[in-house]
Structure formats: C-alpha cells, structure tokens
Design an enzyme around this catalytic site. Structure first.
Site, mmCIF file in Angstrom:
data_model
loop_
_atom_site.group_PDB
_atom_site.id
_atom_site.type_symbol
_atom_site.label_atom_id
_atom_site.label_comp_id
_atom_site.label_asym_id
_atom_site.label_seq_id
_atom_site.Cartn_x
_atom_site.Cartn_y
_atom_site.Cartn_z
ATOM 1 N N ASP A 158 -11.211 2.676 3.786
ATOM 2 C CA ASP A 158 -11.507 1.255 3.593
ATOM 3 C C ASP A 158 -13.023 1.008 3.537
ATOM 4 O OD1 ASP A 158 -9.646 -0.660 3.079
ATOM 5 O OD2 ASP A 158 -9.056 -0.982 5.167
ATOM 6 N N GLN A 165 -5.135 -1.835 9.574
ATOM 7 C CA GLN A 165 -4.857 -3.134 8.951
ATOM 8 C C GLN A 165 -5.420 -4.254 9.832
ATOM 9 O OE1 GLN A 165 -3.274 -3.535 5.842
ATOM 10 N NE2 GLN A 165 -3.923 -5.647 6.075
ATOM 11 N N LYS A 174 0.844 -1.205 0.000
ATOM 12 C CA LYS A 174 0.000 0.000 0.000
ATOM 13 C C LYS A 174 0.877 1.252 0.000
ATOM 14 C CE LYS A 174 -3.735 -2.588 2.076
ATOM 15 N NZ LYS A 174 -4.425 -3.044 3.287
#
Ligand code: NAD
Length: 285
Positions: free
Chosen positions: A117, A94, A50
């Site tokens: 997200d 994460q 990322k």
C-alpha cells in the site's frame, strides 16, 4: 471522453497475469495477506474486491480477520508473523482501524519490502526523495491512467483537492517527480475555485459529494474523481459529473473510474514485491 478505469484495470490485470506466469516458472507464487480488524461493512466490501482481483490474476491471497477488540500487541504480533512468512510478499492493513487502535505503529511494523500500500515511512520517504519503490495505489493508478492517455505531465498544471496521506500528499510528490506544477488544496483553502480553474489535470479526493461544479473546471481539463460517497442508495464522487463532463476533455466516472485502477495497482505492486523479494533471495544464494 470518459476515462474508463474499469477497462484500463483489465489491461493491468492482463499484464500482471503474465508476470505471475513468469514467476511461476521460477517456482514463485506471489502472495498477498490482508488484515481486517473489526466488522466495518465498507472495509469488508473492499477486502472482497481485492481478493477476487487477486484470484483473477493468479495471486495467492488470504484475509486475516481480527476481532473488533483486538489489542495493539495482538495486531502487531500478527503483522510480525506475516513479515516472517516467505510465501507472503505483500501485506495490506485495511483502514480505518477500530477506535483505540493507532494505524501508525501497525503500518510501521509492516516490512517496507512487503508494504504494497506504500504507507510505510521508508517508502513514503523514498517517494519524496524521488525514488519511487512501493507507493500508494490510488495515486499510482491516476499516474498510470494519465500515461496511458498520453497526457504529458512535465510542465502540466496539476491541482489536487485533498491532502490526505493516502491520496493527496503522495500524488503531489509523484506529480513533482514527473516535473508537473502542483497546487494542493484542502478544507482550509480560501478560494477553492480560484485554484481548480487553473488545472489542466484536476484530482479531487475530499469525500464531499458535488464539491466540484462545472464553473470550477477549466475547459479541456482531465478530471479524476477519487471520492466515494453514499448519497441515498447511490455511490457518487466529489465532482458534479453531469455539469463537469461537458467542460472537461476527460473525466472518470464514479463508480468504475479510480476505484478499479486502485485495485489493479495493488495487484501490480504485489507482483513487484514478489519479484524483488525473489531477486534478493537469488543474490543471497
Ligand atoms: P481524507 O478523508 O483523509 O481527507 C479529506 C481531504 O479533503 C482533506 O485534505 C480535507 O482537508 C479535504 N477536504 C474536505 N472537505 C473539503 C472541502 N470542502 N474543500 C476542500 N477540501 C476539502 O481523504 P482520503 O482518505 O484521501 O479520501 C477522500 C475521498 O476519496 C473519500 O471519499 C474516500 O472514500 C475516497 N477514496 C477513494 C479511493 C479509491 O480508490 N477510489 C481511495 C482512497 C480514498
């Protein structure tokens, strides 16, 4: 036909880079903060991917690493700090978190406008109501690829294997928003093949290598293999690629299919978040 997610992702990166340049003209540098708790090697690898993608398109990114024994209060405190920073437009927590830490409260702490997200209940709720704002990146990548391939979604028979909050459920909502007919299967589905054989578009996100065999796919289907499984020293998906590639009209490889698309959508949504936060600031002035 191979659906080359890797190549499509390069196009998204090029578009994103242009948007980053436009924001720079307004004095805005989009910023993404990732939060990694503990030392899960797979998570560390995803974080690296990322960050290097951010670097390629000119997004500022920083990784906050917290120790395995971080408390819920410490994690929430860190997210609140990032929420308050005007130079950070996107926050990504994460997953999975170490045992004992619930992702729910942490996710709910991320400001919805920075939730790149798309997991915050406010963003999920909007998605379900047909107003997509920030949405989960893997389903968004699949929709992007289908649009690029010119596949009509209205009226299409879509079958999704897997009903996780990350992939299956949000993808089902996004497909419904585009007027597809959607079936969602999962581990309790009685006769999986009966459903998958209906699919013009089949998306598999189960985490079970080789789950989808050649005779479970309708000839001419578009197949998206989301699964990432380690088998020996190889990374494979959930679809028996060799058998299915001759039945399907189009199929994503693993690796190099859905994974790169997912990362590219994170970049896109970070810039989208920066743009909308900037618009909000301009309105206030
Ligand atoms: P999850 O692990 O949270 O849930 C798995 C889903 O598959 C559940 O709905 C379960 O009921 C279903 N399932 C499990 N076994 C099944 C079976 N035998 N038959 C039918 N359904 C079955 O799912 P997730 O987090 O969405 O992840 C799924 C897979 O996708 C994993 O391999 C994960 O690593 C991968 N993944 C990849 C990306 C990417 O960017 N490529 C993104 C997210 C997840």
């Amino acid at each position: 036909m191979l659906i080359e997610g890797k190549l499509l992702a390069l196009d998204v990166e090029a578009e994103t880079r242009k948007k980053v340049e436009r924001l720079a003209e307004q004095g805005v540098l989009p910023g993404l903060a990732t939060v990694l708790v503990g030392e899960n090697p797979a998570s560390q690898m995803y974080i690296r991917l990322k960050h290097s993608a951010c670097e390629r398109v000119g997004i500022h990114s920083e990784n906050v690493v917290l120790a395995e024994n971080t408390t819920e209060e410490q994690l929430i405190g860190k997210i609140l700090e990032l929420n308050a920073r005007p130079d950070i437009h996107g926050i990504l927590l994460q997953l999975p978190l170490p045992k004992g830490l619930s992702p729910k409260k942490a996710m709910m702490t991320i400001k919805p406008e920075k939730d790149v997200d798309g997991f915050h209940p406010e963003n999920m709720g909007s998605l379900l109501l047909g107003a997509e704002r920030l949405v989960p990146c893997t389903p968004l990548g699949i929709i992007y690829a289908l649009e690029r391939l010119g596949k009509k979604l209205e009226g299409a028979e879509v079958v999704i294997v897997g009903h996780s909050n990350v992939v299956g459920k949000p993808l089902a909502a996004m497909m419904l928003n585009r007027n597809a007919t959607v079936q969602v299967c999962h581990v309790f589905t009685k006769d999986l093949a009966k459903h998958t054989r209906d699919a013009e578009i089949l998306v598999v996100a189960a985490g079970v290598p080789g789950l989808i065999k050649g005779d479970m796919v309708k000839p001419g289907a578009f197949v998206f293999d989301v699964g990432i499984n380690r088998v020996g020293n190889k990374t494979v998906g959930d679809v028996d690629f060799e058998a299915v590639k001759d039945v399907a009209a189009a199929i994503t490889p693993v690796p190099g299919g859905v994974g790169p698309l997912t990362v590219s959508m994170l970049l896109r949504q970070t810039v989208q978040a920066a743009e909308s936060q900037q618009r909000k600031l301009e309105k206030r002035d």
